[in-house]
Scaffold this motif. Structure first.
Motif, PDB file in Angstrom:
ATOM      1  N   THR A 297      29.958  47.806  45.887  1.00 35.03           N
ATOM      2  CA  THR A 297      30.095  46.810  44.825  1.00 35.03           C
ATOM      3  C   THR A 297      31.467  46.860  44.183  1.00 35.03           C
ATOM      4  O   THR A 297      32.013  45.848  43.801  1.00 35.03           O
ATOM      5  N   GLU A 298      32.038  48.032  44.083  1.00 30.75           N
ATOM      6  CA  GLU A 298      33.328  48.159  43.424  1.00 30.75           C
ATOM      7  C   GLU A 298      34.132  49.248  44.126  1.00 30.75           C
ATOM      8  O   GLU A 298      33.656  50.357  44.331  1.00 30.75           O
ATOM      9  N   PHE A 299      35.357  48.932  44.528  1.00 25.63           N
ATOM     10  CA  PHE A 299      36.201  49.903  45.211  1.00 25.63           C
ATOM     11  C   PHE A 299      37.094  50.571  44.192  1.00 25.63           C
ATOM     12  O   PHE A 299      37.882  49.914  43.517  1.00 25.63           O
ATOM     13  N   LYS A 300      36.958  51.868  44.051  1.00 26.78           N
ATOM     14  CA  LYS A 300      37.730  52.598  43.049  1.00 26.78           C
ATOM     15  C   LYS A 300      38.963  53.264  43.651  1.00 26.78           C
ATOM     16  O   LYS A 300      39.659  54.000  42.977  1.00 26.78           O
ATOM     17  N   GLY A 301      39.216  53.053  44.884  1.00 23.30           N
ATOM     18  CA  GLY A 301      40.384  53.656  45.525  1.00 23.30           C
ATOM     19  C   GLY A 301      39.990  54.888  46.306  1.00 23.30           C
ATOM     20  O   GLY A 301      38.866  55.371  46.242  1.00 23.30           O
TER      21      GLY A 301
ATOM     22  N   GLU B 234      40.938  58.911  47.852  1.00 21.44           N
ATOM     23  CA  GLU B 234      41.218  60.212  47.272  1.00 21.44           C
ATOM     24  C   GLU B 234      42.710  60.465  47.402  1.00 21.44           C
ATOM     25  O   GLU B 234      43.263  60.436  48.505  1.00 21.44           O
TER      26      GLU B 234
END
Length: 94
Positions: free
Chosen positions: A80-84, A86
């Protein structure tokens, strides 16, 4: 001397022509006996090909495929949401 040569010729004839025939019969009988014993022990018939196709009901019409089991399909979940990714600090060493 003649008796020795005659005995030598008879022995060579027996070794050359009779022994191979007798051995072929004995070995053939032994192999058939072992094949029967193997068939009784493991439930197969002697000299049966291990790659025989399974015996089952044939397809109802030519070209039709019958599948016994179809695994359930798993739905692909979209993030649902790509936070980036590592991130790792990097230092260049000289």
């Amino acid at each position: 001397m003649v008796k020795f040569i005659l005995t030598l010729l008879i022995i060579s004839f027996v070794v050359r022509y009779v022994v191979p025939v007798v051995l072929r019969l004995l070995v053939g009988a032994f192999v058939q006996k072992q094949a029967r014993k193997y068939g009784q022990q493991f439930g197969g018939t002697p000299f049966e090909s291990p790659f025989t196709p399974p015996t089952g009901p044939p397809p109802s019409s030519p070209g039709e495929v019958h599948v016994d089991y179809v695994p359930p399909k798993q739905k692909k979940s979209k993030p649902t949401e790509f936070k980036g990714g590592e991130y790792v600090d990097f230092e260049e060493v000289k």
